[in-house]
Design an enzyme around this catalytic site. Structure first.
Site, PDB file in Angstrom:
ATOM      1  CE  LYS A 126      -3.061   0.629   3.484  1.00 32.19           C
ATOM      2  NZ  LYS A 126      -3.017   1.912   4.186  1.00 32.19           N
ATOM      3  CB  SER A 127       3.823   2.295   1.972  1.00 22.26           C
ATOM      4  OG  SER A 127       3.257   2.180   3.245  1.00 22.26           O
TER       5      SER A 127
ATOM      6  CG  ASP B  52       0.384  -0.052   9.487  1.00 22.19           C
ATOM      7  OD1 ASP B  52      -0.007   0.798  10.313  1.00 22.19           O
ATOM      8  OD2 ASP B  52       0.800   0.257   8.355  1.00 22.19           O
TER       9      ASP B  52
HETATM   10  C1  S3P Z   1       2.560   4.726   6.191  1.00 23.86           C
HETATM   11  C2  S3P Z   1       3.174   5.028   7.369  1.00 23.86           C
HETATM   12  C3  S3P Z   1       2.661   4.611   8.679  1.00 23.86           C
HETATM   13  C4  S3P Z   1       1.650   3.469   8.561  1.00 23.86           C
HETATM   14  C5  S3P Z   1       0.669   3.682   7.445  1.00 23.86           C
HETATM   15  C6  S3P Z   1       1.375   3.857   6.128  1.00 23.86           C
HETATM   16  C7  S3P Z   1       3.145   5.261   4.945  1.00 23.86           C
HETATM   17  O1  S3P Z   1       2.050   5.726   9.285  1.00 23.86           O
HETATM   18  O2  S3P Z   1       0.948   3.306   9.783  1.00 23.86           O
HETATM   19  O3  S3P Z   1      -0.223   2.584   7.349  1.00 23.86           O
HETATM   20  O4  S3P Z   1       2.790   4.760   3.857  1.00 23.86           O
HETATM   21  O5  S3P Z   1       3.954   6.192   5.025  1.00 23.86           O
HETATM   22  P1  S3P Z   1       2.946   6.821  10.065  1.00 23.86           P
HETATM   23  O6  S3P Z   1       4.018   7.233   9.173  1.00 23.86           O
HETATM   24  O7  S3P Z   1       2.055   7.968  10.399  1.00 23.86           O
HETATM   25  O8  S3P Z   1       3.407   6.097  11.298  1.00 23.86           O
END
Ligand code: S3P
Length: 437
Positions: free
Chosen positions: A23-24, A320
């Site tokens: 997803k990221s 997560d």
């Molecule tokens: C993500 C970073 C995380 C994660 C989120 C996706 C990202 O959040 O919890 O599901 O894609 O950069 P944070 O960076 O706020 O911890």
């Protein structure tokens, strides 16, 4: 209408599968492709609600997003080439899409409204708005939550910013804004967070420098007035989705599961590392590099687990995965202490409280002490609870997975939100032997 679903104790979780794209990386591929000149081809993009909201936002800003066979193609407008959207950009449930977008918009002299669903409209935005305000982004009104209207500037300023919370979203937002700035923008992170933005910026041709400071912090610098060029991106499987399959295989006796092509970036693998410390039989096969990211296959066999101590500095690399880890800790023998979880309180739900409540409903002794979660496992879990998911996809998937190993069935109140990150979760798990219905 809520859609409840029940998980029942299952025989083995076995087979050979792939999980959907990370997803990221999917969000970032769409955003950087829209900011690049020329065409980007994205293979393996996660086609889930969160990512589709980012695709629609990039389209509303002037990028062309289309399908070509199995791939998604994006025709970018170049850094600085996006235009005023027709209406508000709606990010649905996605914290990542919305927070990264504030960084994109900071360099444009135009007014844009951003909104989202009830869960997203409760989540704090000041963590990105504060550094972006230093760079020149103006926010209308006083609010810290969506809906918000912002106005960027052609004269954005480069900054040096030390992250007060370990957040890849905040880091990424600042780096994206820095693409427009005259000079170098630096983000200092005392604890490393996922580094997909820096990797992908380089992949698209931006100049990115990464240094280790004397105190061990990481400093990431992007050169401004950047030019990005369309690229060919292959999105690896999402380790945060693979986590549920791995957990299911561990708790269902006799399981033997291979998950192919999983992202193994060290800023994302804290869950697998912790499970191995707990006694899990997880082997990594065929590690290789794809489009600037390490990937490999995971081979998992059911295992007896024991409790461990998970240190706070590991949290960003598995942030997560805590609902799933906490549920697995119920099947482990002994205490599992997970420390430094304050960020869990501001996710799609307050995951610290919601996870502890769900475990208690399933007969697992779990308590929250400040920012720590402590689970006392006995090796077996009664189950039988009705789990309140609070519009949180990972809570729904973690407790359905838990129910595959419990004595009594576990029902979650709503599985609708699973589509935000892993739409194929139920059919994929069922295909491996999970009793879900
Ligand atoms: C993500 C970073 C995380 C994660 C989120 C996706 C990202 O959040 O919890 O599901 O894609 O950069 P944070 O960076 O706020 O911890």
């Amino acid at each position: 209408m809520p859609q409840p679903l029940t998980a029942r104790r299952s025989a083995t979780i076995s087979g050979r599968v792939k999980v959907p794209g990370d997803k990221s990386i999917s969000h970032r591929a769409l955003i950087l492709a829209g900011l690049a000149t020329g065409r980007t081809r994205i293979e393996g993009l996660l086609e889930a609600d969160d990512v589709m909201a980012t695709a629609r936002a990039m389209q509303a800003l002037g990028a062309t997003v289309s399908r070509n066979g199995d791939a998604i193609e994006v025709l970018g407008q170049g850094v600085g080439g996006l235009g005023v959207p027709d209406g508000a950009l709606d990010f649905g449930n996605s914290g990542t899409g919305s927070r990264l977008m504030f960084g994109v918009l900071a360099g444009y002299n135009m007014r844009v409204a951003l909104t989202g669903d009830a869960s997203l409209c409760r989540r704090p935005m000041s963590r990105v708005l504060k550094p972006l305000a230093q760079m020149g982004l103006r926010v209308e009104g006083e609010g810290d939550t969506l809906p918000l209207t912002v106005e960027g500037t052609d004269d954005i300023l480069p900054i040096v910013y030390e992250l007060p919370v370990p957040s890849a979203q905040v880091k990424s937002s600042i780096l994206l804004a820095g693409l427009h700035a005259p000079g170098r923008t630096t983000v200092i992170e005392p604890v490393p967070t996922r580094d997909h933005t820096e990797r992908m910026l380089r992949f698209f041709g931006a100049e990115v420098k990464i240094e280790t400071c004397e105190d061990g912090s990481r400093a990431v610098t992007v050169a401004g007035d950047a030019e990005l060029t369309g690229a060919h991106v292959a999105v690896p499987g999402d380790p945060s989705s693979a986590a549920f399959l791995v957990a299911a295989a561990l708790i269902c006796p006799g399981s033997d599961l291979v998950i192919e092509n999983v992202l193994l970036n060290p800023t994302r693998t804290g869950f697998f590392e912790t499970l191995r410390e707990m006694g899990a039989d997880i082997e990594i096969v065929g590690e290789r590099d794809e489009a600037g990211e390490p990937v490999g296959d995971l081979h998992v066999k059911s295992s007896d687990l024991h409790g461990v101590h998970v240190p706070p500095e590991r949290a960003p690399s598995m942030i997560d995965e805590y609902p799933m880890l906490a549920a697995l800790a119920g099947f482990a023998v002994g205490e599992t202490r997970m420390e430094g979880l304050s960020e869990l309180k501001v996710k799609e739900s307050d995951r610290l409280a919601v996870t502890a409540a769900g475990l208690a409903a399933c007969g697992v002794e779990a308590r929250v002490e400040g920012d720590d979660l402590i689970v006392s496992g006995t090796g077996a879990v009664r189950g039988g609870g009705l789990i309140e998911t609070h519009m949180d996809h990972r809570i729904a998937m973690a407790f359905l997975t838990l129910g595959l190993g419990t004595e009594e069935p576990v029902t979650v109140d709503d599985v609708g939100m699973i589509a935000t990150s892993f739409p194929a979760f139920v059919p994929l798990m069922s295909g491996l032997g999970a009793q879900l219905g």
